[in-house]
Design a protein around this motif. Structure first.
Motif, PDB file in Angstrom:
ATOM      1  N   GLY A 333      -4.018 -13.888   2.030  1.00 25.75           N
ATOM      2  CA  GLY A 333      -4.210 -13.161   3.287  1.00 25.75           C
ATOM      3  C   GLY A 333      -4.064 -14.140   4.334  1.00 25.75           C
ATOM      4  N   ALA A 334      -4.799 -13.958   5.219  1.00 26.29           N
ATOM      5  CA  ALA A 334      -4.753 -14.791   6.609  1.00 26.29           C
ATOM      6  C   ALA A 334      -5.697 -16.089   6.449  1.00 26.29           C
ATOM      7  CB  ALA A 334      -5.410 -13.927   7.817  1.00 26.29           C
ATOM      8  N   THR A 354       9.320   3.412  -8.850  1.00 27.66           N
ATOM      9  CA  THR A 354       8.821   3.305  -7.352  1.00 27.66           C
ATOM     10  C   THR A 354       9.669   2.605  -6.260  1.00 27.66           C
ATOM     11  OG1 THR A 354       7.696   1.365  -7.989  1.00 27.66           O
ATOM     12  CG2 THR A 354       6.450   3.243  -8.274  1.00 27.66           C
ATOM     13  N   THR A 355       9.568   2.522  -5.249  1.00 26.19           N
ATOM     14  CA  THR A 355      10.353   2.117  -4.383  1.00 26.19           C
ATOM     15  C   THR A 355       9.611   1.301  -2.959  1.00 26.19           C
ATOM     16  OG1 THR A 355      12.493   2.500  -2.930  1.00 26.19           O
ATOM     17  CG2 THR A 355      10.743   4.182  -3.004  1.00 26.19           C
ATOM     18  N   ALA A 356      10.398   1.369  -1.899  1.00 29.07           N
ATOM     19  CA  ALA A 356       9.896   0.845  -0.673  1.00 29.07           C
ATOM     20  C   ALA A 356       8.930   1.829   0.170  1.00 29.07           C
ATOM     21  CB  ALA A 356      10.898   0.320   0.325  1.00 29.07           C
ATOM     22  N   MET A 357       7.733   1.333   0.768  1.00 31.79           N
ATOM     23  CA  MET A 357       6.986   2.401   1.548  1.00 31.79           C
ATOM     24  C   MET A 357       6.559   1.286   2.547  1.00 31.79           C
ATOM     25  SD  MET A 357       4.376   5.219   1.168  1.00 31.79           S
ATOM     26  CE  MET A 357       3.768   6.320   2.376  1.00 31.79           C
ATOM     27  N   ARG A 358       7.070   1.501   3.721  1.00 35.04           N
ATOM     28  CA  ARG A 358       5.915   0.796   4.846  1.00 35.04           C
ATOM     29  C   ARG A 358       5.274  -0.641   4.473  1.00 35.04           C
ATOM     30  NH1 ARG A 358       5.484   4.716   9.462  1.00 35.04           N
ATOM     31  NH2 ARG A 358       4.776   2.931  10.394  1.00 35.04           N
ATOM     32  N   GLY A 359       6.172  -1.704   4.295  1.00 36.09           N
ATOM     33  CA  GLY A 359       5.407  -2.963   4.099  1.00 36.09           C
ATOM     34  C   GLY A 359       5.060  -3.184   2.679  1.00 36.09           C
ATOM     35  N   PHE A 360       5.857  -2.481   1.622  1.00 37.61           N
ATOM     36  CA  PHE A 360       5.727  -2.555   0.370  1.00 37.61           C
ATOM     37  C   PHE A 360       5.640  -3.878  -0.274  1.00 37.61           C
ATOM     38  CE2 PHE A 360       9.737  -2.944  -2.261  1.00 37.61           C
ATOM     39  CZ  PHE A 360      10.395  -3.358  -1.278  1.00 37.61           C
ATOM     40  N   GLY A 361       4.511  -4.074  -0.991  1.00 39.27           N
ATOM     41  CA  GLY A 361       4.159  -5.347  -1.434  1.00 39.27           C
ATOM     42  C   GLY A 361       3.227  -6.032  -0.982  1.00 39.27           C
ATOM     43  N   VAL A 362       3.290  -5.916   0.266  1.00 38.28           N
ATOM     44  CA  VAL A 362       2.326  -6.785   1.293  1.00 38.28           C
ATOM     45  C   VAL A 362       0.957  -5.846   1.480  1.00 38.28           C
ATOM     46  CG1 VAL A 362       1.951  -8.115   3.368  1.00 38.28           C
ATOM     47  CG2 VAL A 362       4.299  -8.111   2.368  1.00 38.28           C
ATOM     48  N   THR A 363       1.151  -4.547   1.781  1.00 39.28           N
ATOM     49  CA  THR A 363      -0.030  -3.889   1.905  1.00 39.28           C
ATOM     50  C   THR A 363      -1.246  -3.512   0.853  1.00 39.28           C
ATOM     51  OG1 THR A 363       1.406  -1.958   1.279  1.00 39.28           O
ATOM     52  CG2 THR A 363       1.128  -2.046   3.455  1.00 39.28           C
ATOM     53  N   SER A 364      -0.532  -3.635  -0.386  1.00 38.23           N
ATOM     54  CA  SER A 364      -1.190  -3.744  -1.444  1.00 38.23           C
ATOM     55  C   SER A 364      -1.917  -5.201  -1.602  1.00 38.23           C
ATOM     56  CB  SER A 364      -0.442  -3.727  -2.780  1.00 38.23           C
ATOM     57  OG  SER A 364       0.598  -4.717  -2.647  1.00 38.23           O
ATOM     58  N   VAL A 365      -1.522  -6.278  -1.388  1.00 39.10           N
ATOM     59  CA  VAL A 365      -2.363  -7.433  -1.311  1.00 39.10           C
ATOM     60  C   VAL A 365      -3.141  -7.616  -0.147  1.00 39.10           C
ATOM     61  CG1 VAL A 365      -0.693  -8.746  -0.227  1.00 39.10           C
ATOM     62  CG2 VAL A 365      -1.977  -9.960  -2.216  1.00 39.10           C
ATOM     63  N   SER A 366      -2.718  -7.106   1.111  1.00 43.93           N
ATOM     64  CA  SER A 366      -3.679  -7.104   2.043  1.00 43.93           C
ATOM     65  C   SER A 366      -5.071  -6.468   1.871  1.00 43.93           C
ATOM     66  CB  SER A 366      -3.070  -6.602   3.410  1.00 43.93           C
ATOM     67  OG  SER A 366      -2.091  -6.990   3.879  1.00 43.93           O
ATOM     68  N   PHE A 367      -4.754  -5.098   1.312  1.00 45.34           N
ATOM     69  CA  PHE A 367      -6.269  -4.307   1.011  1.00 45.34           C
ATOM     70  C   PHE A 367      -6.864  -5.089   0.001  1.00 45.34           C
ATOM     71  CE2 PHE A 367      -8.593  -1.026  -0.778  1.00 45.34           C
ATOM     72  CZ  PHE A 367      -8.489  -0.908  -1.892  1.00 45.34           C
ATOM     73  N   ALA A 368      -6.297  -5.463  -1.098  1.00 49.50           N
ATOM     74  CA  ALA A 368      -6.992  -6.272  -2.009  1.00 49.50           C
ATOM     75  C   ALA A 368      -7.988  -7.574  -1.558  1.00 49.50           C
ATOM     76  CB  ALA A 368      -6.212  -6.721  -3.435  1.00 49.50           C
ATOM     77  N   VAL A 369      -7.101  -8.380  -0.749  1.00 49.18           N
ATOM     78  CA  VAL A 369      -7.671  -9.666  -0.239  1.00 49.18           C
ATOM     79  C   VAL A 369      -8.802  -9.436   0.749  1.00 49.18           C
ATOM     80  CG1 VAL A 369      -7.069 -11.534   1.235  1.00 49.18           C
ATOM     81  CG2 VAL A 369      -5.640 -11.037  -0.509  1.00 49.18           C
ATOM     82  N   GLU A 370      -8.601  -8.391   1.542  1.00 47.97           N
ATOM     83  CA  GLU A 370      -9.618  -8.123   2.545  1.00 47.97           C
ATOM     84  C   GLU A 370     -10.846  -7.561   1.978  1.00 47.97           C
ATOM     85  OE1 GLU A 370      -9.989  -9.190   5.674  1.00 47.97           O
ATOM     86  OE2 GLU A 370      -7.950 -10.261   5.471  1.00 47.97           O
TER      87      GLU A 370
END
Lengths: 456, 171, 267
Positions: A333-334, A354-370
């Motif tokens: 994360g940050a 599954t496919t792309a959706m708005r920032g795919f790959g990063v939204t999941s890890v942001s959610f988990a990390v925060e």
């Protein structure tokens, strides 16, 4: 600058509010045939019989296509990025997800096309299906993909995205506490108000005019050309007006099939997915399974992080390896965590790919990390904003993949948030900056990871 | 069977159970109302039936016989925009535009029956309309402004609740 | 035309009066009754319903709410929106259905007689009318019959509902799971009413494939908490597109308690 910072009305605003914007389904070409698809009703099976003649022979039906009609059946949209092709345009010999297209019919109207689809004779020999990514690694698990249950084509034929940094064993030995968490965001359906739709017109010149709702016109053009084995100048793609996409209209899910039907019938064809097809058969944002274990000190330093990610790609690769790669770079994360052990897998299941959706790959890890950050604060009894500031990345820190930060804005961002929500910070947190670490913000264990921003 | 749409009467050939939406789009070529779901769940197909907002995908055409249908095309033209259309432009209430037709038709009916600029009342009236792009805030602002009777400078967009930029228009 | 009607083979009948509708309905064999059409038109669009005959009620004069002293009679073709101002349970129950556009087209008869959904239960008003002890007047095989709603519900797909009647209660209450707007059905709702003679009726929708009375909860009504738990033995919740059986079983006692507390408060 004339436009940046100015409040400019949309160039298409007048068209939108007067109903003049022409979406694909609004294109009116005389003689257009309606398309309906035969889709797999089962999750995983061998196709033991496929006979389209009853549909072909039905009055009002102009063309039926199967895998046999496709010049280049298996083409991967990201072959140029090293992701091997694995998905047939139309199912051949087997189906791997419920809803997978097997055959398509072009007929004089919707009712005829639907009736023709129902007359196609098809038989399946069902196989066990896999839906839980965690089971993919069991010895007795059903094998889903031609190459096994997870992707094996990262660089150097690695079967996972792997990041190793520092000395993770040291971190876990020297921690005061280990904080663990498991995060499993579910699949999300893009659900644009406009469903997938495509219209293709075979021109007398031999070219094909493709009215597409794709979000990626030139990209889709390349995919179509590859499947059809034609030069790009044979295709004229009319796009740019999409009724919402959000990443779900990059799969080129309709264009090639419509081209084949237009070529075979010699007529314009249109394929408009129903809302049910959109929900049940169109690609989604991937579900993820993420496990994080942080080695932390009682005063809130994160010494090290172990993370395991299982990304659910569904039945085929599409963009998943790319999504996981982005995900891996962001798994701290940050925040600056010097000792890392990350492993991420792209796992195949018998679900819609599954496919792309708005920032795919990063939204999941942001959610988990925060979420995990807040959990760490909770376990340690520390303030959740202070712990973020303490571990925030600064000039000279290095990212998981070795990039030296030259201008991170984490510290002022969090400070601004704290002020906006009326959260009082102690003096040393209020005066903290993004400048290179020093003093109380430079504990021994962060010295080794410092890099020189000038070198970057 | 006769159906009057935006002031023009048409004799239609579609069967009595054909949804009005399909009569409008496929037979009459009136494509302003959109086919988002064909089951009444999204509101993109809403038209006015004798001034009342209804889902065109749910109306068997026999129920439209003898009625006055108004679609988005009947609200105003590029040369002669109605207040609700101007409001949607000025308040940046359309992104992809696919839900816009249904939203504005419903909004016009709401305002015609005395709807106020109260955001909660607007949300209740437009509750059957889904938008996946805008997050609804600017749509509600636009309807609110139209209900209030605001006039609109179409060379620029409004300062919204979350707008921080204060410059207006290109230099 | 590009989209020829998928039900082109259906015989469409548009009677101009209640008597004509009853005659056209006959014994109801292979007849689809269409009130507003909000439920059945998508079913036909998607090819799941292909009736031999469609009986359209919009011009039969079967709409309208009549009051005769304390007895209210609601015509089958009355739009749901006309009920939204009525006292609980009926008013809030109707107001909880979808949005104003759907409610203005959907009819009371269509809602009560709705068949099980593709993936979800329907018929939100069944619960409110059961709590009101309503009776239903219907036509079909054997002629015109008036009977309690409980007895009508199992036959609802084979009868032509003409009207539903009830006596104004002394008090009423409604509690439903919050619903998103647009064309959605309430995942779970409880209606309650205390008649002027003191009889308490409780009913739930979404706890099975159609509305049911909650006799065990009624018997324990003096203790709302106990009544909430008792209600679980009156229902057979399903997993469906809207909610799981597990979730419904968790929420039902809460809704029962809420309704009973509200009825007590109105005493």
């Amino acid at each position: 600058m004339k436009v940046v910072g100015a409040r400019i009305p949309r160039y298409d605003g007048v068209a939108h509010v007067t109903g003049r914007t022409t979406y694909v389904d609004d294109v009116r070409i005389p003689g257009t045939l309606w398309v309906k698809a035969l889709r797999s009703p089962v999750h995983h099976a061998a196709i033991t019989k496929l006979d389209t003649r009853p549909a072909e022979e039905m009055p009002g039906v102009s063309a039926v296509i199967t895998w046999e009609d496709v010049p280049h059946l298996v083409y991967g949209p990201l072959e140029a990025l090293g992701i091997p092709a694995d998905e047939p345009l139309l199912a051949k010999d087997e189906v791997r997800y419920k809803g997978q297209p097997i055959a398509l019919v072009a007929a004089r109207d919707e009712a005829t096309a639907a009736e023709a689809v129902s007359r196609i004779e098809i038989e399946f020999d069902e196989r066990p299906a896999l839906f839980d990514v965690r089971q993919a690694f069991d010895a007795d698990c059903p094998v889903i993909h031609q190459e096994g249950n997870w992707y094996t084509h990262f660089e150097d034929d690695m079967d996972r995205r792997q990041i190793r940094k520092g000395d993770i064993a040291w971190a876990f030995e020297n921690a005061d506490t280990i904080v663990q968490g498991v995060y499993r965001p579910a699949a999300i359906e893009h659900a644009p108000i406009e469903t997938q739709v495509c219209q293709v017109v075979p021109e007398p010149s031999g070219r094909l005019t493709i009215y597409s709702c794709t979000q990626a016109l030139y990209f889709s053009m390349g995919v179509v050309a590859a499947h059809l084995q034609v030069p790009l100048n044979k295709l004229k793609v009319v796009g740019g007006t999409t009724g919402g996409g959000f990443g779900g209209k990059v799969d080129t899910a309709t264009e090639t099939m419509c081209c084949l039907l237009a070529m075979k019938s010699g007529r314009p064809v249109k394929w408009r997915w129903t809302r049910e097809e959109e929900f049940l058969c169109s690609s989604t944002r991937a579900p993820w399974h993420m496990e994080i274990a942080d080695a932390v000190t009682k005063d809130g330093w994160i010494l090290g992080r172990k993370m395991l990610t299982l990304h659910d790609a569904g039945a085929y690769s599409r963009f998943s390896p790319y999504g996981l790669t982005k995900h891996s770079f962001h798994h701290t994360g940050a925040y600056t965590i010097p000792n890392l052990e990350f492993d991420g897998y792209v796992v195949y299941t018998n679900r819609v790919p599954t496919t792309a959706m708005r920032g795919f790959g990063v939204t999941s890890v942001s959610f988990a990390v925060e979420t995990h950050m807040s959990r760490v604060a909770d376990v340690l009894g520390l303030d959740p904003i202070e712990i973020r500031l303490k571990n925030a990345n600064r000039v000279g820190d290095t990212s998981p993949n070795g990039v030296v930060y030259t201008d991170p804005s984490t510290v002022p961002t969090i400070q601004t948030i704290a002020e906006a929500i009326g959260h009082e910070l102690p003096a040393d947190y209020r005066t903290m900056t993004s400048e290179q670490r020093s003093g109380e913000w430079l504990p021994e264990h962060l010295v080794a990871q410092l890099g020189n921003p000038e070198d970057h | 069977m006769n159906v009057t749409v935006n002031g023009v009467t048409h004799e239609i050939e579609g069967g009595p159970l054909t949804p009005l939406l399909d009569v409008l789009r496929e037979e009459l070529g009136i494509t302003g109302p959109k086919a988002g779901c064909h089951q009444g769940s999204c509101g993109a197909c809403t038209v006015l039936v004798d001034g009342e907002p209804r889902r065109a995908c749910l109306i068997p055409s026999v129920y439209a016989e003898g009625k006055e249908i108004t679609t988005v095309e009947g609200l105003g033209t590029p040369e002669d925009l109605s207040a609700i259309q101007e409001a949607f432009i000025h308040h940046y209430a359309a992104q992809c535009g696919f839900c816009t037709s249904g939203m504005m038709v419903a909004a016009k009916a709401y305002i015609d029956r005395g709807g106020t600029d109260d955001p909660e009342a607007i949300q209740e009236a437009l509750g059957g309309h889904m938008c996946r792009c805008t997050g609804y805030a600017k749509i509600i602002e636009a309807v609110s402004a139209a209900a209030r009777g605001d006039s609109f400078d179409l060379t620029t967009t409004a300062v919204g609740k979350y707008t921080t930029m204060t410059t207006g228009g290109a230099e | 035309m590009a989209t020829a009607s998928l039900s082109a083979a259906t015989d469409v009948v548009v009677p101009g009066s209640a008597d004509e509708a009853i005659a056209a309905f006959g014994d109801g064999d292979d007849v689809l009754v269409v009130g507003g059409g909000t439920i059945v038109v998508p079913e036909m669009t998607y090819g799941r319903l292909r009736p031999g005959k469609a009986l359209m009620l919009a011009r039969t004069g079967l709409d309208g709410i009549e009051r005769n002293g304390s007895r209210t009679t609601v015509g089958a073709a009355t739009p749901l929106e006309e009920l939204t101002g009525l006292p609980a349970p009926l008013g809030p129950c109707a107001a909880n259905v979808a949005d104003v556009e759907i409610r203005s087209q959907a009819t009371v008869g269509g809602n009560i007689c709705a068949g099980e959904g593709h993936e979800a239960p329907r018929g939100d008003l069944q619960g409110a009318f059961l709590a009101l002890g309503a009776t239903v007047r219907s036509a079909g095989e054997g002629g015109i019959v008036e009977e309690p709603l409980e007895e009508f519900l199992p036959k609802r797909r084979h009868r032509l509902l003409l009207s539903v009647s009830y006596d104004e209660p002394a008090a009423g209450a409604f509690a439903g799971l919050d619903r998103p707007h647009t064309h959605d059905y309430t995942a779970l709702a409880v209606s309650g009413a205390r008649a002027t003679d003191g009889t308490l009726r409780l009913a739930a929708t979404g706890a099975g494939w159609w509305g049911v009375r909650l006799p065990s909860a009624e018997a324990a009504a003096d203790d709302p908490v106990a009544a909430g738990e008792a209600a679980l033995s009156d229902v057979d919740p399903q997993d469906d597109a809207l909610a799981s059986a597990w979730y419904r079983a968790k929420v039902l006692p809460v809704l029962v308690r809420t309704v009973l507390d509200e009825l007590k408060g109105a005493a």
